[in-house]
Design a protein around this motif. Structure first.
Motif, short mmCIF file in Angstrom:
data_model
loop_
_atom_site.label_atom_id
_atom_site.label_comp_id
_atom_site.label_asym_id
_atom_site.label_seq_id
_atom_site.Cartn_x
_atom_site.Cartn_y
_atom_site.Cartn_z
N ARG A 162 55.25 78.26 17.91
CA ARG A 162 55.70 77.79 16.56
C ARG A 162 56.46 76.22 16.81
NH1 ARG A 162 56.27 82.67 14.92
NH2 ARG A 162 58.66 82.63 15.20
N LYS A 163 57.40 76.43 17.61
CA LYS A 163 58.34 75.22 18.08
C LYS A 163 57.28 74.16 18.50
CE LYS A 163 61.83 72.91 20.04
NZ LYS A 163 61.85 71.71 19.01
N ASP B 276 56.20 70.66 16.88
CA ASP B 276 56.57 69.49 17.19
C ASP B 276 55.44 68.61 17.77
OD1 ASP B 276 59.23 70.27 16.79
OD2 ASP B 276 59.55 70.71 18.92
N LEU B 277 54.31 69.07 17.96
CA LEU B 277 53.15 68.30 18.66
C LEU B 277 52.04 68.18 17.58
CD1 LEU B 277 52.68 69.59 22.18
CD2 LEU B 277 53.95 67.59 21.48
N ALA B 278 52.45 68.36 16.22
CA ALA B 278 51.37 68.19 15.10
C ALA B 278 50.93 66.96 15.37
CB ALA B 278 52.04 68.30 13.84
N ASP C 62 46.29 70.46 19.55
CA ASP C 62 45.96 71.67 18.54
C ASP C 62 46.37 72.99 19.09
OD1 ASP C 62 44.01 71.99 20.73
OD2 ASP C 62 42.13 71.68 19.55
N GLU C 63 46.04 73.95 18.49
CA GLU C 63 46.35 75.15 18.86
C GLU C 63 45.85 75.67 20.10
OE1 GLU C 63 46.20 79.88 17.38
OE2 GLU C 63 45.98 78.41 15.98
N ILE D 289 47.47 73.88 23.13
CA ILE D 289 48.90 74.48 23.31
C ILE D 289 48.90 76.08 23.96
CG2 ILE D 289 50.97 75.25 22.21
CD1 ILE D 289 50.63 72.93 20.28
N ARG D 290 47.81 76.80 23.60
CA ARG D 290 47.71 78.20 24.03
C ARG D 290 47.15 78.08 25.69
NH1 ARG D 290 50.37 81.95 20.96
NH2 ARG D 290 49.87 81.93 18.82
N ALA D 291 46.39 77.27 25.84
CA ALA D 291 45.77 76.92 27.24
C ALA D 291 46.91 76.47 28.16
CB ALA D 291 44.50 76.05 27.14
N LYS D 292 47.62 75.67 27.71
CA LYS D 292 48.61 75.25 28.52
C LYS D 292 49.65 76.17 28.80
CE LYS D 292 49.15 71.70 30.11
NZ LYS D 292 48.86 71.04 31.55
#
Length: 104
Positions: free
Chosen positions: A70-71, A75-77, A81-82, A85-88
């Motif tokens: 969520r943080k 911040d990266l809006a 994308d989701e 971020i999840r892959a990273k």
């Protein structure tokens, strides 16, 4: 002491050691994730390090990694994308585990 007591103590020691390694790896993953996000936000130097620390501390809000997601997501809006971020997060979890294991 019996063999059973020795074995029990050995398992308890291993459990504590494994828990310590997991904690260190998660904290390392969060720092690496914070550094990655800071770069996307154009932060460098002390500002990037400070931001990475806020990502690490965001993990203490609740169990699991959703608080960190969520943080970073907030911040990266508009910058990531989701799925990215999840892959990273998964990539850096593996990297952090390798780093912690190499140090041990």
């Amino acid at each position: 002491m019996t063999t059973f007591d020795d074995r029990e103590r050995s398992y308890e020691t291993k459990f504590a050691h494994d828990a310590d390694l997991r904690f260190k790896a998660e904290a390392r993953r969060n720092r690496l994730l914070g550094e990655w996000a800071a770069a996307l936000l154009g932060k460098t130097g002390d500002e990037a390090r400070t931001y990475a620390l806020t990502v690490v501390t965001s993990d203490f809000e609740e169990p699991g990694e959703d608080d960190v997601f969520r943080k970073i997501s907030g911040d990266l809006a508009g910058k990531a994308d989701e799925a990215t971020i999840r892959a990273k997060m998964a990539e850096l979890r593996a990297e952090a585990r390798r780093q912690v294991a190499d140090e041990g």
